[in-house]
Design a protein around this motif. Structure first.
Motif, PDB file in Angstrom:
ATOM      1  N   ARG A  33       5.758 -24.498  12.970  1.00  0.00           N
ATOM      2  CA  ARG A  33       6.424 -24.922  14.195  1.00  0.00           C
ATOM      3  C   ARG A  33       6.300 -23.824  15.230  1.00  0.00           C
ATOM      4  O   ARG A  33       6.280 -22.641  14.888  1.00  0.00           O
ATOM      5  N   ILE A  34       6.251 -24.212  16.466  1.00  0.00           N
ATOM      6  CA  ILE A  34       6.210 -23.244  17.558  1.00  0.00           C
ATOM      7  C   ILE A  34       7.618 -22.702  17.742  1.00  0.00           C
ATOM      8  O   ILE A  34       8.570 -23.485  17.862  1.00  0.00           O
ATOM      9  N   PRO A  35       7.789 -21.385  17.713  1.00  0.00           N
ATOM     10  CA  PRO A  35       9.141 -20.838  17.857  1.00  0.00           C
ATOM     11  C   PRO A  35       9.704 -21.123  19.245  1.00  0.00           C
ATOM     12  O   PRO A  35       8.973 -21.177  20.239  1.00  0.00           O
ATOM     13  N   GLU A  36      11.010 -21.327  19.280  1.00  0.00           N
ATOM     14  CA  GLU A  36      11.673 -21.573  20.557  1.00  0.00           C
ATOM     15  C   GLU A  36      11.830 -20.245  21.293  1.00  0.00           C
ATOM     16  O   GLU A  36      12.111 -19.215  20.681  1.00  0.00           O
ATOM     17  N   SER A  37      11.669 -20.293  22.590  1.00  0.00           N
ATOM     18  CA  SER A  37      11.844 -19.066  23.366  1.00  0.00           C
ATOM     19  C   SER A  37      13.300 -18.968  23.820  1.00  0.00           C
ATOM     20  O   SER A  37      13.962 -19.965  24.072  1.00  0.00           O
ATOM     21  N   GLU A  38      13.791 -17.750  23.873  1.00  0.00           N
ATOM     22  CA  GLU A  38      15.156 -17.507  24.313  1.00  0.00           C
ATOM     23  C   GLU A  38      15.147 -16.458  25.404  1.00  0.00           C
ATOM     24  O   GLU A  38      14.310 -15.558  25.425  1.00  0.00           O
ATOM     25  N   GLU A  39      16.100 -16.585  26.277  1.00  0.00           N
ATOM     26  CA  GLU A  39      16.251 -15.600  27.338  1.00  0.00           C
ATOM     27  C   GLU A  39      16.901 -14.352  26.747  1.00  0.00           C
ATOM     28  O   GLU A  39      17.837 -14.454  25.952  1.00  0.00           O
ATOM     29  N   PRO A  40      16.365 -13.194  27.106  1.00  0.00           N
ATOM     30  CA  PRO A  40      16.999 -11.983  26.606  1.00  0.00           C
ATOM     31  C   PRO A  40      18.408 -11.839  27.178  1.00  0.00           C
ATOM     32  O   PRO A  40      18.676 -12.216  28.315  1.00  0.00           O
ATOM     33  N   GLY A  41      19.277 -11.360  26.384  1.00  0.00           N
ATOM     34  CA  GLY A  41      20.663 -11.195  26.829  1.00  0.00           C
ATOM     35  C   GLY A  41      21.454 -10.535  25.728  1.00  0.00           C
ATOM     36  O   GLY A  41      20.908  -9.986  24.777  1.00  0.00           O
ATOM     37  N   GLY A  42      22.723 -10.609  25.842  1.00  0.00           N
ATOM     38  CA  GLY A  42      23.575 -10.028  24.812  1.00  0.00           C
ATOM     39  C   GLY A  42      24.649  -9.181  25.443  1.00  0.00           C
ATOM     40  O   GLY A  42      24.850  -9.168  26.654  1.00  0.00           O
ATOM     41  N   ALA A  43      25.342  -8.459  24.612  1.00  0.00           N
ATOM     42  CA  ALA A  43      26.464  -7.650  25.063  1.00  0.00           C
ATOM     43  C   ALA A  43      25.969  -6.348  25.677  1.00  0.00           C
ATOM     44  O   ALA A  43      24.947  -5.800  25.259  1.00  0.00           O
ATOM     45  N   GLN A  44      26.700  -5.889  26.625  1.00  0.00           N
ATOM     46  CA  GLN A  44      26.398  -4.590  27.213  1.00  0.00           C
ATOM     47  C   GLN A  44      26.862  -3.508  26.237  1.00  0.00           C
ATOM     48  O   GLN A  44      27.916  -3.601  25.630  1.00  0.00           O
ATOM     49  N   VAL A  45      26.059  -2.494  26.072  1.00  0.00           N
ATOM     50  CA  VAL A  45      26.373  -1.429  25.126  1.00  0.00           C
ATOM     51  C   VAL A  45      26.827  -0.204  25.900  1.00  0.00           C
ATOM     52  O   VAL A  45      26.189   0.216  26.862  1.00  0.00           O
ATOM     53  N   ASP A  46      27.946   0.349  25.449  1.00  0.00           N
ATOM     54  CA  ASP A  46      28.479   1.564  26.054  1.00  0.00           C
ATOM     55  C   ASP A  46      27.767   2.752  25.416  1.00  0.00           C
ATOM     56  O   ASP A  46      27.910   3.008  24.220  1.00  0.00           O
ATOM     57  N   ALA A  47      26.984   3.482  26.178  1.00  0.00           N
ATOM     58  CA  ALA A  47      26.151   4.555  25.644  1.00  0.00           C
ATOM     59  C   ALA A  47      26.960   5.677  24.991  1.00  0.00           C
ATOM     60  O   ALA A  47      26.598   6.129  23.904  1.00  0.00           O
ATOM     61  N   PRO A  48      28.045   6.166  25.579  1.00  0.00           N
ATOM     62  CA  PRO A  48      28.797   7.251  24.902  1.00  0.00           C
ATOM     63  C   PRO A  48      29.389   6.778  23.562  1.00  0.00           C
ATOM     64  O   PRO A  48      29.428   7.524  22.590  1.00  0.00           O
ATOM     65  N   TRP A  49      29.833   5.562  23.503  1.00  0.00           N
ATOM     66  CA  TRP A  49      30.388   5.041  22.249  1.00  0.00           C
ATOM     67  C   TRP A  49      29.311   5.005  21.165  1.00  0.00           C
ATOM     68  O   TRP A  49      29.565   5.363  20.030  1.00  0.00           O
ATOM     69  N   CYS A  50      28.085   4.580  21.526  1.00  0.00           N
ATOM     70  CA  CYS A  50      26.987   4.536  20.565  1.00  0.00           C
ATOM     71  C   CYS A  50      26.658   5.939  20.075  1.00  0.00           C
ATOM     72  O   CYS A  50      26.437   6.148  18.874  1.00  0.00           O
ATOM     73  N   ALA A  51      26.602   6.898  20.964  1.00  0.00           N
ATOM     74  CA  ALA A  51      26.275   8.265  20.578  1.00  0.00           C
ATOM     75  C   ALA A  51      27.330   8.817  19.639  1.00  0.00           C
ATOM     76  O   ALA A  51      27.025   9.510  18.672  1.00  0.00           O
ATOM     77  N   GLU A  52      28.597   8.487  19.893  1.00  0.00           N
ATOM     78  CA  GLU A  52      29.691   8.976  19.030  1.00  0.00           C
ATOM     79  C   GLU A  52      29.578   8.353  17.631  1.00  0.00           C
ATOM     80  O   GLU A  52      29.723   9.037  16.622  1.00  0.00           O
ATOM     81  N   GLU A  53      29.310   7.068  17.558  1.00  0.00           N
ATOM     82  CA  GLU A  53      29.203   6.395  16.261  1.00  0.00           C
ATOM     83  C   GLU A  53      27.978   6.889  15.466  1.00  0.00           C
ATOM     84  O   GLU A  53      28.049   7.072  14.264  1.00  0.00           O
ATOM     85  N   LEU A  54      26.887   7.139  16.162  1.00  0.00           N
ATOM     86  CA  LEU A  54      25.685   7.619  15.482  1.00  0.00           C
ATOM     87  C   LEU A  54      25.856   9.048  14.985  1.00  0.00           C
ATOM     88  O   LEU A  54      25.290   9.426  13.953  1.00  0.00           O
ATOM     89  N   SER A  55      26.621   9.846  15.687  1.00  0.00           N
ATOM     90  CA  SER A  55      26.792  11.235  15.278  1.00  0.00           C
ATOM     91  C   SER A  55      27.694  11.333  14.044  1.00  0.00           C
ATOM     92  O   SER A  55      27.655  12.317  13.326  1.00  0.00           O
ATOM     93  N   ARG A  56      28.538  10.347  13.800  1.00  0.00           N
ATOM     94  CA  ARG A  56      29.414  10.359  12.619  1.00  0.00           C
ATOM     95  C   ARG A  56      28.601  10.178  11.336  1.00  0.00           C
ATOM     96  O   ARG A  56      28.971  10.691  10.300  1.00  0.00           O
ATOM     97  N   ASN A  57      27.553   9.436  11.392  1.00  0.00           N
ATOM     98  CA  ASN A  57      26.773   9.138  10.181  1.00  0.00           C
ATOM     99  C   ASN A  57      25.684  10.087  10.043  1.00  0.00           C
ATOM    100  O   ASN A  57      25.017  10.741   9.814  1.00  0.00           O
TER     101      ASN A  57
END
Length: 94
Positions: free
Chosen positions: A70-94
């Motif tokens: 089957r031909i895959p359906e196309s989707e518009e890119p989108g999603g939640a906005q990511v808070d960059a400082p929060w991501c950096a904090e979570e990545l530094s914990r692991n």
């Protein structure tokens, strides 16, 4: 192979297997042989082989028909906005 012929080519083993089984049973009915598969008869052994091959073709055809691309359906890119400082904090914990 052109895409217009793909469904026909996928169905060919199914049709060949069904036709082979029908013709084998019809030949058995018309030839006047006993309807029971007798191991002593060469015709009975040949009929059993033909029916097994017809069943294998029919099952192959069913498998090919069920797996169609089957031909895959196309989707518009989108999603939640990511808070960059929060991501950096979570990545530094692991």
């Amino acid at each position: 192979v052109s895409s217009q012929w793909t469904p026909i080519l996928r169905a060919m083993p199914l049709y060949a297997g069904a036709t082979g089984a029908i013709l084998t049973v019809a030949h058995r009915a018309v030839s006047g042989l006993a309807p029971v598969a007798d191991a002593a008869s060469a015709q009975s052994r040949a009929d059993v082989l033909c029916l097994a091959m017809a069943a294998a073709l029919a099952l192959t055809g069913l498998s090919w028909k069920s797996t169609s691309t089957r031909i895959p359906e196309s989707e518009e890119p989108g999603g939640a906005q990511v808070d960059a400082p929060w991501c950096a904090e979570e990545l530094s914990r692991n």
